[in-house]
Design a protein around this motif. Structure first.
Motif, PDB file in Angstrom:
ATOM      1  N   ASN A  48      10.805   7.013 -13.652  1.00 19.15           N
ATOM      2  CA  ASN A  48      11.265   7.990 -12.672  1.00 19.15           C
ATOM      3  C   ASN A  48      10.145   8.969 -12.323  1.00 19.15           C
ATOM      4  OD1 ASN A  48      13.842   6.960 -12.412  1.00 19.15           O
ATOM      5  ND2 ASN A  48      14.682   8.223 -14.065  1.00 19.15           N
ATOM      6  N   VAL A  82      14.200   8.679  -7.895  1.00 22.78           N
ATOM      7  CA  VAL A  82      13.281   7.756  -7.238  1.00 22.78           C
ATOM      8  C   VAL A  82      12.140   7.495  -8.209  1.00 22.78           C
ATOM      9  CG1 VAL A  82      11.631   7.444  -5.349  1.00 22.78           C
ATOM     10  CG2 VAL A  82      13.836   8.499  -4.901  1.00 22.78           C
ATOM     11  N   HIS A  98       8.790   0.857  -5.213  1.00 21.18           N
ATOM     12  CA  HIS A  98       9.471   2.135  -5.451  1.00 21.18           C
ATOM     13  C   HIS A  98      10.940   1.975  -5.070  1.00 21.18           C
ATOM     14  CE1 HIS A  98       5.257   3.405  -5.232  1.00 21.18           C
ATOM     15  NE2 HIS A  98       5.630   4.390  -6.036  1.00 21.18           N
ATOM     16  N   LEU A 100      15.134   3.729  -5.148  1.00 24.45           N
ATOM     17  CA  LEU A 100      16.112   4.810  -5.296  1.00 24.45           C
ATOM     18  C   LEU A 100      17.259   4.275  -6.134  1.00 24.45           C
ATOM     19  CD1 LEU A 100      17.487   7.541  -4.402  1.00 24.45           C
ATOM     20  CD2 LEU A 100      18.334   6.282  -2.411  1.00 24.45           C
ATOM     21  N   VAL A 119      12.452   1.778  -1.391  1.00 25.10           N
ATOM     22  CA  VAL A 119      12.087   2.811  -0.423  1.00 25.10           C
ATOM     23  C   VAL A 119      10.581   2.731  -0.186  1.00 25.10           C
ATOM     24  CG1 VAL A 119      14.004   4.347  -0.998  1.00 25.10           C
ATOM     25  CG2 VAL A 119      11.861   4.566  -2.240  1.00 25.10           C
ATOM     26  N   LEU A 126       8.316  10.377  -1.171  1.00 23.35           N
ATOM     27  CA  LEU A 126       9.356   9.826  -2.034  1.00 23.35           C
ATOM     28  C   LEU A 126      10.485  10.820  -2.301  1.00 23.35           C
ATOM     29  CD1 LEU A 126       7.221   7.852  -4.635  1.00 23.35           C
ATOM     30  CD2 LEU A 126       8.794   6.886  -2.940  1.00 23.35           C
ATOM     31  N   TYR A 129      13.799  10.948  -0.144  1.00 23.73           N
ATOM     32  CA  TYR A 129      14.899  10.001  -0.304  1.00 23.73           C
ATOM     33  C   TYR A 129      15.981  10.540  -1.231  1.00 23.73           C
ATOM     34  CZ  TYR A 129      11.820   6.714   2.065  1.00 23.73           C
ATOM     35  OH  TYR A 129      11.014   6.096   2.999  1.00 23.73           O
TER      36      TYR A 129
END
Length: 340
Positions: A48, A82, A98, A100, A119, A126, A129
């Motif tokens: 994360n 994300v 990457h 979500l 994403v 980032l 999102y």
């Protein structure tokens, strides 16, 4: 399975250890060290990078039946995040992608690929999102345009207007042709932000006096739509200023989330009979089918700068709890994000 080299041995994650009564206290939570999970079949391991803290999480700390299952005691809490895929045991998602997902409050998460959405960090930062192009943005979009049935020429009042959802509600209303947009916030600095950056027509500090009186002064011709993030005296004031066939969308009620006794309801509900007014609650989770349309319409506004956004960024998983408590206090301007 493919994976990045040299994964750490320890994963830090926040657990709920006691269900809070009233305001959550630090001793209700624990930052726990655990092993970095190994992704099973059809799963990916995500490091994360940004995690979200949101007001709705307070409700999940209670055992009371609600629209989302309560957090389990002694287990990692959940929330938007994300991150970068560092190991993959699933088709369609590769190491380096990457994604979500909703396994925040921790550094590493093993996520079913079906629950991870890829994403593009080149299309937008980032962190967006989790905010302006994520759940909070979709909440604003759905609540204003669908639940409240906004139409061009409406006068709109938004409570908690400097927050991640409220600031986007007001700006979308302006971009869609509102006749007047009014916002409430909890500091003079936030009021100036609403007026100078987000383009609200009027704004007031709800701590400066009765909301009813301040709203009447800011909207002498009444309001057609009220987007409620706060509840309490704000909801009562909005009912008092509602025009004929006015609509109220109930998104949140942060003013009462930590009450230990039931909060009194608005005393002026009979006015809805006179105005033929409508109050409707909504959950963004019921409207994820609108996500593509939302990104298609709102994404260009974000990229062009027509729709502005703010983020309050807190550094480090160890400060995740402080960030969450800050949201409940209203410390954030725009979306509260924790950067790991």
């Amino acid at each position: 399975m493919t994976e990045s080299p040299a994964l750490p041995a320890v994963n830090r994650e926040w657990h709920l250890v006691t269900r809070p009564v009233g305001w959550p206290k630090p001793e209700d939570f624990a930052l726990v060290e655990a092993e970095v999970p190994t992704p099973g079949e059809g799963q990916v391991l995500v490091r994360n990078l940004f995690v979200s803290v949101d007001p709705y999480m307070r409700g999940r700390m209670s055992a009371a039946k609600s629209y989302a299952a309560p957090y389990e005691l002694g287990k990692p809490m959940l929330g938007g995040a994300v991150g970068e895929v560092v190991a993959s045991n699933a088709e369609g998602i590769a190491v380096g992608d990457h994604v979500l997902h909703y396994f925040g409050w921790r550094e590493y998460a093993a996520v079913d690929a079906k629950n991870a959405v890829k994403v593009d960090p080149q299309a937008a930062p980032l962190s967006t999102y989790l905010g302006v192009l994520g759940m909070t943005g979709l909440t604003a979009y759905v609540g204003l345009l669908h639940t409240a049935s906004f139409k061009q020429g409406d006068a709109v009042f938004v409570s908690g207007a400097a927050g991640a959802v409220g600031s986007q509600v007001g700006q979308i209303a302006k971009l869609k042709g509102a006749s007047r947009v009014i916002g409430s916030a909890g500091s003079d600095e936030k009021v100036r932000l609403l007026l100078d950056e987000y383009g609200f027509d009027a704004a007031f500090n709800y701590k400066d006096g009765p909301v009813r009186e301040q709203l009447r002064a800011a909207a002498p011709d009444g309001v057609d739509v009220y987007f409620d993030n706060v509840g309490g005296d704000h909801l009562e004031a909005a009912i008092g200023s509602l025009n004929l066939n006015g609509r109220i969308a109930i998104c949140g009620a942060i003013s009462v989330y930590n009450n230990t006794a039931p909060a009194p309801g608005p005393k002026n509900l009979p006015r809805l009979i006179q105005t033929r007014g409508r109050i409707e609650g909504f959950l963004v989770g019921d409207h994820y089918d609108l996500q593509p349309k939302f990104v298609e319409e709102v994404g260009p506004w974000v990229r062009s700068g027509e729709l502005k956004y703010r983020e309050t960024v807190v550094q480090g998983i160890e400060n995740n709890l402080d960030a969450f408590l800050g949201v409940l206090r209203g410390d954030n301007t725009g979306k509260m994000i924790v950067k790991l």
